[in-house]
Design an enzyme around this catalytic site. Structure first.
Site, PDB file in Angstrom:
ATOM      1  CD  GLU A 341      43.434  35.976  37.171  1.00 38.24           C
ATOM      2  OE1 GLU A 341      42.733  35.875  36.822  1.00 38.24           O
ATOM      3  OE2 GLU A 341      43.439  37.052  37.835  1.00 38.24           O
ATOM      4  CG  ASN A 400      44.638  39.638  40.324  1.00 35.50           C
ATOM      5  OD1 ASN A 400      44.218  39.855  39.590  1.00 35.50           O
ATOM      6  ND2 ASN A 400      44.772  38.432  40.821  1.00 35.50           N
ATOM      7  CD  GLU A 432      44.279  39.686  36.060  1.00 38.35           C
ATOM      8  OE1 GLU A 432      43.358  39.708  36.826  1.00 38.35           O
ATOM      9  OE2 GLU A 432      44.171  38.781  34.330  1.00 38.35           O
ATOM     10  CG  ASP A 462      40.784  41.709  37.406  1.00 41.57           C
ATOM     11  OD1 ASP A 462      39.865  40.373  36.492  1.00 41.57           O
ATOM     12  OD2 ASP A 462      41.034  40.573  38.447  1.00 41.57           O
ATOM     13  CD  GLU A 519      38.155  37.630  35.385  1.00 43.56           C
ATOM     14  OE1 GLU A 519      38.732  36.975  36.163  1.00 43.56           O
ATOM     15  OE2 GLU A 519      37.927  39.174  35.572  1.00 43.56           O
TER      16      GLU A 519
END
Ligand code: C2E
Ligand code: MG
Ligand code: MG
Length: 570
Positions: A341, A400, A432, A462, A519
Site C-alpha cells: 500500500e 488510496n 483503496e 478500506d 490491517e
C-alpha cells in the site's frame, strides 16, 4: 420601532437634507427620538455624507430646492449608484408637479411642507424604511422551509445591517447534530425533515431569551448570533435533551462551537467559521457539548494555513514522499509478499514529520487532496515499474482514493494516463476507497466505482467496519477486496463479540468469494487467529511498517531469494 431585533441600541440613521435651518431643526425634533439624525444643507454636502466611508443611512429626507446642488440632482446621482440606489428617499416639497417628477425619478415617497403632523411624518419614515429593508433583503429568501429559521443568505445580509447598530458584546454559535444522517437512513427523509423543523422551533424559542437571530446554514448545522451569555452549557444541554425526545434515533448528539465576536472589522462569516472550527474540534468527543474558539485553535488554524501554503513546494521538492507497506499472503506455508500500500509521508524542512492523519482530512476539506493524490499515484506507478525493471517481478501497489477524488470528473482519465506513462496494467495498481465514501453519497460513488471496475481496476474497500455500514452493504456495493478495519483486529483477541464478528464477516466474504485483507496486525497471535479463520492477506507492523522505496526493495530482494530457493528445492 425595532421589530427586527431585540438587542441593544440600534437606531437607524437618517440624513435630513434641507437648506433652511428651521426645517432641519423641526425635522430633527420630530425624528431624533427614533432615529439617529445627520444633517446636510445642500445636495453637495448630502453626497459627501452619503459617500463617506462610515456612512450607513437607512433613509434620506430630501428638500428639492436648494442652492449649490438641488434635490433632483441628488436623486439622479443616487439612482446611478448601485449602493446608494438602495437607500429610500422621501422628498419634501410644497409643489404638486415636483412630487410627481421626483417619484418618477425614483423617490419613494413625499412629505408636503409645511410640516404639520409630526406623528404622520414619523410613521411615514418608519414605513418607508421597513418597506425598503424588506425589499432589499426580501430578494433573498428569508425563511428556510424546513427549519422555519432564516436562510443562510438572509441571515448574513441581515447581520451586516445589524452589526453597525449594536454596541453590546455578541457571540457567534454554530450548532451541529452529529450523525443526523442516521435519522434519514433509519426512518426516512420525511422524519428527518420533521425533526429539523421541530429543532428549528426549539431554537426559535430560545432567541427571545438570548436576544439573537438564527439560521439553518446547511443540512444539520445551525448558526446563532446572540448577546453574550456567561455560559451556554445549560442551554445546549437542555436543547440536547429536547432533541433526544424528538426522534427514536438514539445516537444523535448536539455540539456547539462558540466564538466571541471581538474584531468588528472581521466579516461575520469569519466569526462563524471560527465558531465552526471550535465545533468541529469536539466532533465525536463524548462528554463535551460546547467548545470555544481558543488560542490553541487559532494556532491550529495558522498551522493548517501553513500546510496549505506549502503543499506545492512539498510536491516539487519531494518533501512529500511515498512510503510502501507490504501486504503478505498468509494461507501458504510461508507468508508471501504479494503487494503493497502506498502511504504518503510529509517530511517538512521546518516543521518536521507531519502525519497524514493531520493533513489528509485538511486537504479533503479544501480539495487539495486531488493534487496530492495525483502525485502519490504517479510516484507509486513509477515505483512499481522501477521494481519490475530491477527485479523482474511485479509488486502491485494499492493507492488510496479519497472520497473527494471520486467526484473528480477526470478521475478515470487521470488513472489511465498514469498507467500508460509507466506501462502498467490496471491490475498493477489497486484502488483503496474508504467505506465511508460509499455511505456518504451512496448513489454517485457506486456509478464511478462501476466505471473504474469496467476499466479493469480492482477496488479495495478500506476501513470496513469503521463507520456505520451495515452488512448488507457488502452485497450492494461493488468492490473486489475487503480491508477489515484495524479496530477489529485490535479487539479481536480481547473480547468474544469482536472475534465472532470477524468470523462472521470472513464467512460472508468467503460466501461472496471476496478476499479479505486484515490491517494493523501487530502480533503473532493475531496473525495465527486470522490464518485459522481463512483470512487471505495481512498488512501490519508484525511484518513491517510503511517503508521508503529503497528500504522496501530489501523486502523484494528477500522475496526473490525465497522464490529462488523454493524453485531450487522443487
Ligand atoms: P489507511 O489507508 O487505512 O492506512 C493504514 C494506516 O494504518 C496507515 O497509517 C498505516 O501506517 C497504519 N498501520 C499499518 N499497519 C499498522 C499497525 O500494525 N499498527 C498500527 N497502529 N497502524 C498501522 P498512515 O500512513 O498514518 O495513514 C493514515 C490514513 O491516511 C490512511 O489510512 C489513509 O486513509 C490516509 N492516507 C495515507 N496516505 C494517503 C494518500 O496518499 N492519499 C489519501 N487520500 N489518503 C492517504
Ligand atoms: Mg488505505
Ligand atoms: Mg485502512
Amino acid at each position: 420601532m425595532n421589530k427586527f431585533m431585540t438587542t441593544g441600541e440600534m437606531k437607524r440613521r437618517v440624513l435630513v437634507v434641507d437648506d433652511e435651518m428651521i426645517n432641519r431643526e423641526l425635522l430633527g425634533a420630530m425624528l431624533s427620538q427614533t432615529f439617529d439624525i445627520a444633517f446636510a444643507s445642500n445636495g453637495k454636502e448630502a453626497m459627501e455624507a452619503l459617500t463617506a466611508p462610515e456612512a450607513d443611512y437607512s433613509l434620506i429626507l430630501l428638500d428639492l430646492l436648494m442652492p449649490i446642488m438641488n434635490g433632483f440632482e441628488v436623486i439622479e446621482q443616487c439612482q446611478s449608484d448601485e449602493h446608494l440606489r438602495q437607500i429610500p428617499i422621501i422628498v419634501m416639497t410644497s409643489e404638486k408637479s415636483a412630487e410627481v417628477r421626483s417619484i418618477r425619478m425614483g423617490a419613494a415617497d413625499f412629505i408636503t411642507k409645511p410640516y404639520d403632523m409630526p406623528e404622520v411624518i414619523l410613521a411615514r419614515c418608519e414605513r418607508i424604511i421597513e418597506l425598503s429593508e424588506g425589499k432589499s433583503i426580501i430578494r433573498l429568501t428569508e425563511r428556510d422551509k424546513v427549519s422555519g429559521l432564516y436562510t443562510r443568505g438572509y441571515f448574513f445580509a441581515y447581520l451586516q445591517r445589524l452589526i453597525t447598530r449594536i454596541n453590546t458584546p455578541m457571540d457567534a454559535l454554530v450548532l451541529n447534530i452529529d450523525r443526523f444522517h442516521l435519522v434519514n437512513e433509519l426512518f426516512g427523509r420525511e422524519e428527518g425533515d420533521t425533526v429539523l423543523s421541530n429543532f428549528g422551533q426549539l431554537i426559535a424559542e430560545l432567541l427571545n431569551d438570548i436576544h439573537g437571530i438564527a439560521c439553518r446554514s446547511e443540512s444539520d448545522t445551525f448558526f446563532i448570533f446572540c448577546e453574550r451569555q456567561d455560559s451556554y452549557d445549560d442551554m445546549i444541554e437542555s436543547l440536547q435533551e429536547k432533541l433526544s425526545d424528538l426522534t427514536k434515533a438514539r445516537a444523535l448528539r448536539l455540539r456547539a462551537g462558540i466564538y466571541s465576536c471581538e474584531n468588528e472589522s472581521d466579516h461575520p462569516e469569519v466569526w462563524f467559521s471560527r465558531a465552526k472550527a471550535a465545533c468541529d474540534r469536539i466532533r465525536g468527543r463524548y462528554g463535551s457539548l460546547t467548545a470555544r474558539y481558543s488560542n490553541e485553535l487559532y494556532e491550529r488554524t495558522v498551522f493548517h494555513e501553513r500546510l496549505i501554503g506549502d503543499v506545492q513546494e512539498a510536491i516539487d521538492r519531494h518533501h512529500l514522499v511515498v512510503y510502501f507497506q507490504p501486504k503478505y499472503r498468509i494461507q501458504g506455508d510461508r507468508p508471501v509478499l504479494g503487494s503493497a500500500e502506498a502511504l504518503i509521508r510529509w517530511i517538512h524542512p521546518e516543521l518536521g514529520f507531519i502525519s497524514p492523519g493531520e493533513f489528509i482530512p485538511l486537504f479533503e476539506n479544501n480539495g487539495l487532496i486531488r493534487k496530492v493524490d495525483h502525485f502519490v499515484w504517479r510516484e507509486a506507478a513509477a515505483q512499481v515499474k522501477r521494481w519490475r525493471d530491477q527485479y523482474g517481478i511485479t509488486i502491485p501497489v494499492s493507492v488510496n482514493v479519497s472520497r473527494v477524488d471520486i467526484f473528480d470528473p477526470e478521475l478515470e482519465q487521470k488513472l489511465c494516463d498514469i498507467l500508460e506513462e509507466s506501462a502498467l496494467e490496471p491490475d498493477d495498481m489497486m484502488l483503496e476507497i474508504t467505506e465511508s465514501a460509499y455511505s456518504d453519497s451512496a448513489d454517485g460513488s457506486v456509478e464511478v466505482v462501476n466505471r473504474l471496475r469496467d476499466r479493469g481496476f480492482k477496488i479495495e474497500m478500506d476501513d470496513f467496519g469503521s463507520g456505520y455500514s451495515s452488512l448488507n452493504m457488502l452485497t450492494e456495493i461493488p468492490f473486489d477486496v475487503l480491508k477489515l478495519d484495524m479496530q477489529f483486529i485490535r479487539r479481536m483477541l480481547l473480547d468474544d463479540k469482536s472475534l465472532r464478528l470477524v468470523e462472521l464477516i470472513m464467512d460472508i466474504a468467503r460466501y461472496l468469494e471476496i478476499p479479505v485483507i486484515a490491517e494493523g496486525v501487530e502480533e503473532i497471535e493475531q496473525l495465527n487467529k486470522l490464518k485459522e479463520m481463512g483470512c487471505d492477506i495481512v498488512q501490519g507492523y508484525y511484518f513491517s511498517p510503511p517503508l521508503p522505496a529503497d528500504r522496501f526493495s530489501g523486502l523484494i530482494e528477500k522475496e526473490c531469494q525465497n522464490r529462488r530457493e523454493e524453485h531450487d528445492n522443487d
